[in-house]
Design an enzyme around this catalytic site. Sequence first.
Site, PDB file in Angstrom:
ATOM      1  N   ILE A  31       0.826  -1.211   0.000  1.00  0.00           N
ATOM      2  CA  ILE A  31       0.000   0.000   0.000  1.00  0.00           C
ATOM      3  C   ILE A  31       0.864   1.267   0.000  1.00  0.00           C
ATOM      4  CG2 ILE A  31      -0.261   0.374   2.499  1.00  0.00           C
ATOM      5  CD1 ILE A  31      -3.316   0.553   1.988  1.00  0.00           C
ATOM      6  N   GLN A  92       9.843  -4.471  11.335  1.00  0.00           N
ATOM      7  CA  GLN A  92       8.613  -5.251  11.077  1.00  0.00           C
ATOM      8  C   GLN A  92       7.420  -4.543  11.717  1.00  0.00           C
ATOM      9  OE1 GLN A  92       8.517  -9.321  12.571  1.00  0.00           O
ATOM     10  NE2 GLN A  92       6.725  -9.825  11.326  1.00  0.00           N
ATOM     11  N   HIS A  98       6.061 -12.065   5.870  1.00  0.00           N
ATOM     12  CA  HIS A  98       5.898 -11.549   4.513  1.00  0.00           C
ATOM     13  C   HIS A  98       7.263 -11.256   3.924  1.00  0.00           C
ATOM     14  CE1 HIS A  98       5.558  -8.216   7.392  1.00  0.00           C
ATOM     15  NE2 HIS A  98       6.147  -7.454   6.512  1.00  0.00           N
TER      16      HIS A  98
HETATM   17  P1  5GP Z   1       6.927  -4.531   7.459  1.00  0.00           P
HETATM   18  O1  5GP Z   1       6.931  -3.102   7.935  1.00  0.00           O
HETATM   19  O2  5GP Z   1       6.264  -5.421   8.490  1.00  0.00           O
HETATM   20  O3  5GP Z   1       8.249  -5.061   7.003  1.00  0.00           O
HETATM   21  O4  5GP Z   1       6.027  -4.568   6.152  1.00  0.00           O
HETATM   22  C1  5GP Z   1       4.651  -4.372   6.200  1.00  0.00           C
HETATM   23  C2  5GP Z   1       4.249  -3.742   4.894  1.00  0.00           C
HETATM   24  O5  5GP Z   1       2.853  -3.853   4.783  1.00  0.00           O
HETATM   25  C3  5GP Z   1       4.592  -2.261   4.777  1.00  0.00           C
HETATM   26  O6  5GP Z   1       5.454  -2.066   3.657  1.00  0.00           O
HETATM   27  C4  5GP Z   1       3.242  -1.578   4.586  1.00  0.00           C
HETATM   28  O7  5GP Z   1       3.269  -0.514   3.666  1.00  0.00           O
HETATM   29  C5  5GP Z   1       2.363  -2.717   4.118  1.00  0.00           C
HETATM   30  N1  5GP Z   1       0.964  -2.584   4.505  1.00  0.00           N
HETATM   31  C6  5GP Z   1       0.475  -2.244   5.727  1.00  0.00           C
HETATM   32  N2  5GP Z   1      -0.864  -2.265   5.729  1.00  0.00           N
HETATM   33  C7  5GP Z   1      -1.235  -2.637   4.465  1.00  0.00           C
HETATM   34  C8  5GP Z   1      -2.508  -2.828   3.842  1.00  0.00           C
HETATM   35  O8  5GP Z   1      -3.578  -2.677   4.433  1.00  0.00           O
HETATM   36  N3  5GP Z   1      -2.502  -3.193   2.533  1.00  0.00           N
HETATM   37  C9  5GP Z   1      -1.340  -3.377   1.831  1.00  0.00           C
HETATM   38  N4  5GP Z   1      -1.447  -3.727   0.549  1.00  0.00           N
HETATM   39  N5  5GP Z   1      -0.123  -3.196   2.386  1.00  0.00           N
HETATM   40  C10 5GP Z   1      -0.072  -2.840   3.694  1.00  0.00           C
END
Ligand code: 5GP
Length: 112
Positions: A31, A92, A98
């Site tokens: 997103i 994270q 993911h």
């Molecule tokens: P992290 O920060 O855990 O490594 O990655 C989580 C990712 O999920 C982030 O890059 C963030 O932009 C994405 N993200 C968070 N909420 C959503 C959502 O509701 N939809 C989508 N498509 N991506 C999301």
Amino acid sequence: MSDCLFCKIAAGEIPSRKLYEDDLCLAFYDIEPQAPVHFLVIPKQHIASAAEVDAGNSALVAHLFEVIAKLAKEQGIGSFRVVSNVGEQAGQSVPHLHFHVLAGRDMTWPPG
Ligand code: 5GP
Ligand code: ZN
């Protein structure tokens, strides 16, 4: 897990821009993209992070990497970065395993 954002996306309860789906996993666009190409590949099964990979779920993780390679080929991205942040200090923000797939711009090393 009922209160997990990515479990809800995997179940279709929260919409996403899907790129690929099969019985075991889902790929969808981030997103908040950090590169011209930025999608996430997740298992449908809840696994909290890469720190929770073990003999019982590693075949599923291998499948995720097969899907990453297939999608990269389909999208014509020969050079890309795969990232999985584990824990708060590493960045994270969603506690469901993911793999970020990023491409389409020069990447720096080491990552910030
Ligand atoms: P992290 O920060 O855990 O490594 O990655 C989580 C990712 O999920 C982030 O890059 C963030 O932009 C994405 N993200 C968070 N909420 C959503 C959502 O509701 N939809 C989508 N498509 N991506 C999301
Ligand atoms: Zn989950």
